[in-house]
Every structure is written in C-alpha cells, then in structure tokens.
Design a protein around this motif. Structure first.
Motif, short mmCIF file in Angstrom:
data_model
loop_
_atom_site.label_atom_id
_atom_site.label_comp_id
_atom_site.label_asym_id
_atom_site.label_seq_id
_atom_site.Cartn_x
_atom_site.Cartn_y
_atom_site.Cartn_z
N SER A 70 78.70 154.79 129.45
CA SER A 70 77.78 154.09 128.55
C SER A 70 76.52 153.64 129.26
N SER A 72 73.33 154.83 131.83
CA SER A 72 72.63 156.03 132.28
C SER A 72 72.85 156.29 133.77
N ASP A 114 78.04 145.80 120.35
CA ASP A 114 77.27 146.47 121.40
C ASP A 114 78.15 147.34 122.28
N ILE A 117 79.45 150.59 120.24
CA ILE A 117 78.38 151.57 120.04
C ILE A 117 77.97 152.19 121.38
N ALA A 118 77.93 151.39 122.43
CA ALA A 118 77.53 151.90 123.75
C ALA A 118 78.47 152.98 124.24
N LEU A 121 78.97 156.02 120.98
CA LEU A 121 77.80 156.78 120.50
C LEU A 121 76.75 156.97 121.59
N LYS A 122 76.38 155.90 122.25
CA LYS A 122 75.36 156.04 123.30
C LYS A 122 75.87 156.88 124.46
N TRP A 125 75.64 160.53 123.76
CA TRP A 125 74.22 160.88 123.73
C TRP A 125 73.66 161.00 125.14
N LEU A 126 74.00 160.05 126.00
CA LEU A 126 73.50 160.07 127.37
C LEU A 126 73.99 161.30 128.14
N SER A 168 80.09 154.35 114.38
CA SER A 168 79.84 155.06 115.64
C SER A 168 80.21 156.53 115.53
#
Length: 261
Positions: A70, A72, A114, A117-118, A121-122, A125-126, A168
């Motif tokens: 989650s 980067s 937070d 979702i991190a 989903l995030k 994506w990352l 999410s």
C-alpha cells in the motif's frame, strides 16, 4: 500444464502479493508448477519464506520479499528486487487484501476506511503502475505481460458492513477497464478474478458455523478452495487466455446466481 504436458509459463517471472497464505499461497505454488519464477510478497516474512522453501523443494525458484504494497516505497522495492534477481516481470497477481472489521458505516472510523482502500485498491494500482513501467519500457526480452487482481463477488453486491470493502473491489473492476484500453495495443492484458465464498483464514475468522449455510447456497453445494481461485488467476496469465482483457471473472461455484449478496 497444457495438453502436451509442458509448463505454460516456462521462462516467465510472476509477482504474487498476499503470498503467505490462502489464495496467494496457492497461486504462488501454481505459478511455480507452471514453470514461472515467483516473487512472493506480503507483510509477514515468515510465511513467505516457508512458501518459498516449499516451492524450492518442489523444484521451482522463488524469492520472498516482505513489503507493504500500500506504500509506493514498498512497491518500488518489490519491483527493484524482482528485476535485480530475475531481470523481467511477466505476470502480476495483485492478491493482497483485507476485509475490514465489518462494522456499519456509522460505527466505522476514518482510519479504517483509509487502511482498507490503501491495501485493497491503492496497492494494486501502485504495483500495476510499477510493473507496467517495466513491461513497457522496452528493456525486457519478452515485451507485454498479464496482470490479475483479486476482486470479489461483493464488487457488484454487498452485505451489511461491507460499505468500504465492496467499494474497494468495485474500484478494481472499474480500474481494469481503463487500463486494458491503455495497454492492450502494447501486448499487456489485465483482468480480475472475483471469488465467492472461499475457505481462507479470512473466512474462518468468522467461525466454523458460518460455512454450512454458505456452502448450501452455492450451486455446486460447497464453498471454494484457494486452489479453485489460484488456478483461474494463473490461467488468465497463460497464452490460453490471450484474447481476454478488461474482464472481471466470477469464481464462486454459482453462489451469486440467486443474487450477488
């Protein structure tokens, strides 16, 4: 294996997140069985190393990388270590995820939103972004690749307490459609597996008593196993699925036929 008995992912490199248990553990071993060199990713190093050792004992090659996808920085380290060890990225299975505490929205804390979702989903994506940069930069011998995310049957339905979890997973379903259009002409495919009720530690945390009524609801009369989902995720990365992209594929044993709740 294909009909000829040959591994379908020979020479490929696959990254699997959430690879310490459940679907991710099964998928990592299945990627290795199909000839891929596998990078196992998760937040707990112990289970990753145990799974990597099991793959090595079976004749495969695996690298365990403890990281928080989650963030980067964690994702960049996973990609860097993968390229340093194996020189390429061909397949990514974004499987890491959490369910949340199941509270109704009026009881949920912002920090819970937070976190969910991190990770759900995030994180995909990352890692998708980072992997695509490697797949598309022209530095790999075999351009193109395949990415699969673990979504859920709850992306199009819900139960009480899944306001954020369902959101999410619905976000993943929407995300892949756009990405498929962005990278399809470059030889990269991206899809989701959307599991139904699967026998994982996440499910068992709700208690053994929830399993029989859930199994009875499915058309096939049982809940799924991690291997049921892992086989589909790996198949989506093979050439047998070469004309499939931007799709969210239910793997639920017919659980949602009466309605996706």
């Amino acid at each position: 294996m294909n009909k000829s008995g040959y591994p379908r992912l020979e020479g490929k490199v696959a990254i699997v997140t959430g690879a310490g248990s459940g679907i991710g553990e099964a998928a990592a071993r299945t990627f290795a069985k199909e000839g891929a060199r596998v990078v196992l990713v998760g937040r707990r190093e112990g289970p990753l190393r145990s799974n990597a050792e099991a793959i090595a004992k079976a004749g495969g090659e695996a690298l365990a990388v403890a990281a928080d996808v989650s963030l980067s920085g964690g994702v960049d380290r996973v990609v860097a270590e993968t390229l340093d060890r194996f020189g390429q990225i061909d397949c990514v299975f974004n499987n890491a995820g959490i369910q949340g505490d199941g509270r109704p929205i009026i009881e949920m804390k912002e920090v819970s939103f937070d976190e969910l979702i991190a990770i759900n989903l995030k994180g995909p994506w990352l890692l998708t972004r980072a992997a695509l940069r490697s797949m598309l930069d022209g530095g790999q011998d075999c351009p193109g690749g395949a990415i699969v995310n673990t979504s859920s049957f709850l992306s199009t339905g819900a139960t009480a307490g899944t306001s954020v979890y369902s959101a999410s997973k619905a976000g993943l379903d929407a995300m892949i459609r756009a990405i498929a259009l962005e990278v399809g002409d470059k030889g990269v495919r991206i899809n989701n597996v959307n599991p139904g009720v699967i026998d994982t530690p996440m499910l068992r945390a709700h208690g053994e008593e929830v399993i029989p009524p859930l199994a009875a609801r499915a058309a096939l009369g049982r809940i799924g196993t991690p291997q049921d989902v892992a086989d589909v995720a790996v198949w989506l990365c093979t050439d047998e699925a070469r004309f499939i992209t931007g799709q969210s594929l239910l793997v639920d044993g017919g659980f949602t036929i009466p309605g996706p709740r």
